[in-house]
Scaffold this motif. Structure first.
Motif, PDB file in Angstrom:
ATOM      1  N   LEU A  65       0.828  -1.191   0.000  1.00  0.00           N
ATOM      2  CA  LEU A  65       0.000   0.000   0.000  1.00  0.00           C
ATOM      3  C   LEU A  65       0.865   1.244   0.000  1.00  0.00           C
ATOM      4  CD1 LEU A  65      -2.567  -0.986   2.779  1.00  0.00           C
ATOM      5  CD2 LEU A  65      -2.996  -0.984   0.340  1.00  0.00           C
ATOM      6  N   THR A  66       0.264   2.376  -0.394  1.00  0.00           N
ATOM      7  CA  THR A  66       0.946   3.650  -0.182  1.00  0.00           C
ATOM      8  C   THR A  66       0.904   3.975   1.303  1.00  0.00           C
ATOM      9  OG1 THR A  66      -1.080   4.928  -0.490  1.00  0.00           O
ATOM     10  CG2 THR A  66       0.223   4.425  -2.475  1.00  0.00           C
ATOM     11  N   ARG A 104      -0.156   6.629   2.749  1.00  0.00           N
ATOM     12  CA  ARG A 104      -1.437   7.234   3.131  1.00  0.00           C
ATOM     13  C   ARG A 104      -2.493   6.150   3.346  1.00  0.00           C
ATOM     14  NH1 ARG A 104      -3.705  11.872  -0.676  1.00  0.00           N
ATOM     15  NH2 ARG A 104      -1.794  12.828   0.138  1.00  0.00           N
ATOM     16  N   GLN A 105      -2.577   5.179   2.448  1.00  0.00           N
ATOM     17  CA  GLN A 105      -3.545   4.091   2.615  1.00  0.00           C
ATOM     18  C   GLN A 105      -3.246   3.272   3.860  1.00  0.00           C
ATOM     19  OE1 GLN A 105      -2.849   2.195  -1.166  1.00  0.00           O
ATOM     20  NE2 GLN A 105      -4.716   3.029  -2.081  1.00  0.00           N
ATOM     21  N   LYS A 122      -4.070   5.308   7.079  1.00  0.00           N
ATOM     22  CA  LYS A 122      -5.517   5.455   7.248  1.00  0.00           C
ATOM     23  C   LYS A 122      -6.141   4.153   7.752  1.00  0.00           C
ATOM     24  CE  LYS A 122      -9.726   6.862   4.829  1.00  0.00           C
ATOM     25  NZ  LYS A 122     -10.517   5.776   5.423  1.00  0.00           N
ATOM     26  N   THR A 123      -5.666   3.029   7.216  1.00  0.00           N
ATOM     27  CA  THR A 123      -6.179   1.739   7.661  1.00  0.00           C
ATOM     28  C   THR A 123      -5.875   1.503   9.134  1.00  0.00           C
ATOM     29  OG1 THR A 123      -5.827   0.856   5.431  1.00  0.00           O
ATOM     30  CG2 THR A 123      -6.162  -0.733   7.186  1.00  0.00           C
ATOM     31  N   PRO A 126       0.846   0.225  -5.473  1.00  0.00           N
ATOM     32  CA  PRO A 126      -0.042  -0.087  -4.350  1.00  0.00           C
ATOM     33  C   PRO A 126      -1.225  -0.936  -4.788  1.00  0.00           C
ATOM     34  CG  PRO A 126      -0.398   2.156  -5.109  1.00  0.00           C
ATOM     35  CD  PRO A 126       0.779   1.621  -5.864  1.00  0.00           C
ATOM     36  N   HIS A 131      -4.715  -2.429  -2.821  1.00  0.00           N
ATOM     37  CA  HIS A 131      -5.457  -2.493  -1.569  1.00  0.00           C
ATOM     38  C   HIS A 131      -5.587  -3.938  -1.137  1.00  0.00           C
ATOM     39  CE1 HIS A 131      -8.590  -1.960   1.411  1.00  0.00           C
ATOM     40  NE2 HIS A 131      -8.335  -0.665   1.359  1.00  0.00           N
TER      41      HIS A 131
END
Length: 760
Positions: free
Chosen positions: A71-72, A74-75, A78-79, A197, A199
């Motif tokens: 993932l990036t 940011r992802q 956030k997760t 990335p 998900h």
């Protein structure tokens, strides 16, 4: 009915949605994203005790993060922050501390990892422990130039900058755990790899770099499970094939990727690609030599047997019956040589399925398959065989109690061994059996029972357990039953639900598409909107050739093109007699009799109706038998025998009112009213008025059914007869009222020239 042969499909790749992978050359390596996962694990172990709910959320998140694609930042953050904001903030600080500092900060982080994990409750053999050990071992194998490039990639990763190709990821051959030399850094610049990335939960963005073994296994397991249980959530066929081609680019010997490619090609009916992928799967499986002894034969021989069997099933699905038969015979020969009884049972199951698909009588083969499967304690195949026998028995006119007793006996076995898939198919079969025999109330009940049943399958990946073929069949039955009762609002809701659960690109979408088109066609014909029907006929024919021809004949009959309709009916009847489609033969006989009515040939229609009645009684089709008796009663009425017609109608009225559609109820009552009025004409003057009033009350009830169905043509017939009755009784105001209603509907339906004289 629910398709039985779909469940006979042998899938050696999956066991409860788990892919058994044997991957060569795919190892774990360190990436900036995996450093982020290590930082998360470090903070979870060394930070202050977390709340129980937050700890539980983070624990559930660990496995998808480890096995999912990169993932990036940011992802990823956030997760994590959605589960625990405190931990997410700590992970963010630690990553930026390494990225904004110097190389020694990253070195210090990796040096402190072993001590932190050794003092925690994490076992070395646990998922977290193994992941941490793999990362440490991979990091320790790096040369100095590789460590520096990894540090630069981490800095770009933390600052949200897309790294250049030479820093985005380290090639698998440079990072594999068995590497013993330090010259890999020179080879790193020869390839440009990028781990874009993905998900971890929907895996729908493109993969640009190689996946590790765990990531590839996780991806294949998820997509294979969704493909089997919830095709609505699986990736689109083209997108999934792109991902599989990417995996095979770096791991051409990944056998399970070839098998998933085969399943994916089957979705879009690609004969060449599916055959190509299937053969590659078994080639790689044999080369891997990953199987052990099986039934006294080596694993390679077992793979060869099932390879040929799967090739036969592939040809079966595409209608290549000759090639399928040759492949099955070869699989049977090899299985007999190896004394593999399980493989022989699979072959026998597909043999009787193939015979049934070709239109031959496979009753004896099916019985033999059930006996042998029971002998070898194979309840799955035995239950499938019994359900197939139920299908054949229903088509051949076996009484309902025998079929339902057989299904009930299999249900006992299903519940004992938790075969939820076969429980669903059994309920869908029962729904279809009751509907075919004309018991709409029981069919309704069985469909509701299936829809409200809790599945025994483990629910993974957020899959809903109502996306199987059995649920689609039950919902289609409910939609058609609601349409028969004029509940078109409920029909729209059911069809919309089916459209969401089974999008047009899925394999079971044809079921609800066909039901929706048939409902629209029947509604257009009932409303007298014949101009709406032609495109519906074309669409129905694209999904089912037989239904399309039948609907075309009905449309031509409605348009008064009698000769063209008669030619189609004759050709269609010849086809149905070859395929032994009894239900359609009876409907064709009834429609042909109606064509005779159009030319006032009521006497010539009697032999056709008697033949239809005989077939209906022989095959225990109560609904069609009742409809045939309505036609016979109308014919007798037109031949001047209203008393005999009324006796026939009174014999079937209870069944029609209990299980019939609104149209059948209205037609039966309209016909009874006409018989009552005809009989009243021969009565004395003092009794005639009472008889005519009784006929008028019957017409009022028939008008209620036609109004609920919005069947304007037959409602016009009711108004016409009501005006006549009031005229005979001398009720001038009432006569004028119904005459006006008739006139309004007659102007609204200018193209329809049929009246109550020539139509039931």
């Amino acid at each position: 009915m629910a398709s039985v042969h779909e469940s006979l499909y042998f899938n050696p790749m999956m066991t409860n949605g788990v892919v058994h992978a044997n991957v060569f050359g795919v190892k774990d390596w360190v990436t900036p994203y995996k450093i982020s996962v290590l930082a998360l694990l470090y903070e979870m172990i060394t930070s202050k005790p977390l709340a129980l709910v937050e700890r539980r959320r983070l624990n559930k998140l660990i496995l998808p993060l480890q096995q999912g694609p990169d993932l990036t930042l940011r992802q990823f953050l956030k997760t994590v922050e959605d589960c625990c904001s405190q931990t997410g903030y700590a992970v963010r600080n630690r990553l930026h501390q390494m990225a904004d500092g110097e190389l020694k900060d990253m070195e210090h982080f990796f040096s402190t990892l072993p001590n932190s994990f050794s003092d925690s409750e994490v076992y070395k053999t646990s998922v977290v422990g193994l992941f941490m050990r793999h990362m440490l071992l991979a990091y320790n194998k790096l040369s100095f130039s590789q460590v520096y490039k990894l540090y630069k990639a981490l800095r770009l990763y933390c600052h949200g900058v897309q790294p250049p190709p030479d820093l985005s990821a380290l090639p698998a051959e440079d990072m594999e755990l068995t590497s013993t030399d330090d010259t890999a850094g020179d080879r790193m610049d020869k390839e440009e790899l990028d781990t874009g990335p993905l998900h971890p939960f929907d895996l729908r963005s493109e993969t640009q770099g190689p996946l590790s073994q765990k990531q590839a296994e996780y991806f294949l397991a998820r997509q294979a499970y969704l493909l089997k249980n919830d095709e609505n959530k699986v990736m689109k066929a083209a997108k999934l094939q792109t991902e599989l081609n990417h995996i095979l680019k770096f791991n051409p010997d990944f056998a399970e990727a070839h098998y998933l490619s085969y399943l994916n090609s089957m979705r879009v009916q690609d004969v060449y690609s599916s055959t190509h992928s299937l053969l590659h799967y078994f080639d790689r499986l044999i080369l891997s030599a990953g199987e052990g002894k099986s039934n006294g034969d080596d694993g390679n021989g077992r793979s060869l047997r099932y390879a040929i069997l799967n090739l036969a099933t592939l040809h079966c699905r595409f209608g290549h019956y000759q090639q399928a038969d040759l492949a099955l015979q070869e699989a049977i020969r090899i299985a007999q040589e190896a004394n593999d009884h399980v493989c022989l049972q699979h072959c026998l199951s597909w043999l009787y399925t193939l015979e049934k698909m070709k239109g031959s009588d496979s009753w004896v083969l099916t019985e033999d398959s059930v006996k042998m499967a029971t002998h070898f304690c194979l309840p799955y195949l035995a239950s499938l065989g019994i359900q197939s026998l139920v299908q054949q028995g229903a088509a051949q006119g076996t009484v309902a109690n025998k079929l339902l007793d057989a299904l009930r006996s299999t249900d006992t076995v299903h519940w004992k061994v938790s075969l939820s898939e076969l429980i669903e198919i059994s309920l869908a079969q029962t729904t279809s059996v009751w509907r075919m025999y004309g018991k709409s109330t029981m069919s309704w009940q069985q469909a509701q029972l299936l829809l409200n049943m809790n599945s025994l399958e483990p629910v993974n990946f957020g899959v809903q357990q109502n996306n199987t073929e059995a649920f689609a069949v039950a919902l289609c039955h409910l939609a058609e039953l609601h349409a028969e009762q004029g509940l078109y609002g409920a029909v729209s809701d059911i069809i919309e639900h089916l459209r969401r659960q089974f999008p047009p690109h899925t394999q079971h979408a044809k079921l609800w598409m066909l039901s929706d088109l048939k409902i629209q066609f029947d509604r257009a014909m009932n409303d007298g909107k014949l101009h709406v029907a032609p495109p519906l006929v074309t669409a129905i024919a694209a999904l089912n050739h037989t239904e399309g021809l039948y609907r075309k004949a009905l449309l031509l009959k409605g348009l008064k093109q009698t000769s063209e309709a008669s030619k189609i009916l004759q050709r269609l009847q010849q086809q149905c007699e070859k395929t032994k489609n009894t239900e359609m033969i009876i409907r064709l006989l009834l429609t042909t009799a109606e064509l005779h009515w159009e030319s006032c040939g009521f006497a010539t229609a009697l032999p056709l109706l008697l033949q239809a009645l005989n077939l209906s009684h022989t095959h225990n089709l109560q609904c069609l038998a009742s409809e045939t008796i309505l036609h016979l009663a109308f014919t007798q009425l037109m031949l001047g025998a209203p008393e005999q017609a009324l006796v026939l109608l009174q014999g079937v009225l209870e069944a029609v009112l209990a299980h019939g559609a609104l149209l059948d109820k209205g037609r039966a009552l309209l016909l009874i009213a006409r018989c009552q009025a005809s009989i009243a004409e021969a009565m004395p003057e003092e009794k005639r008025a009472m008889a005519l009033l009784e006929a008028f009350d019957t017409l009022e009830e028939a008008g209620v059914y036609f109004s609920r169905l919005n069947c304007l043509e037959r409602l016009r017939d009711v108004y016409y007869l009501q005006a006549q009755l009031h005229h005979f009784l001398g009720h001038t105001p009432q006569r004028n009222r119904y005459a006006m209603l008739f006139r309004l509907l007659d102007q609204e339906l200018p193209l329809s020239q049929s009246t109550a004289i020539t139509r039931i």
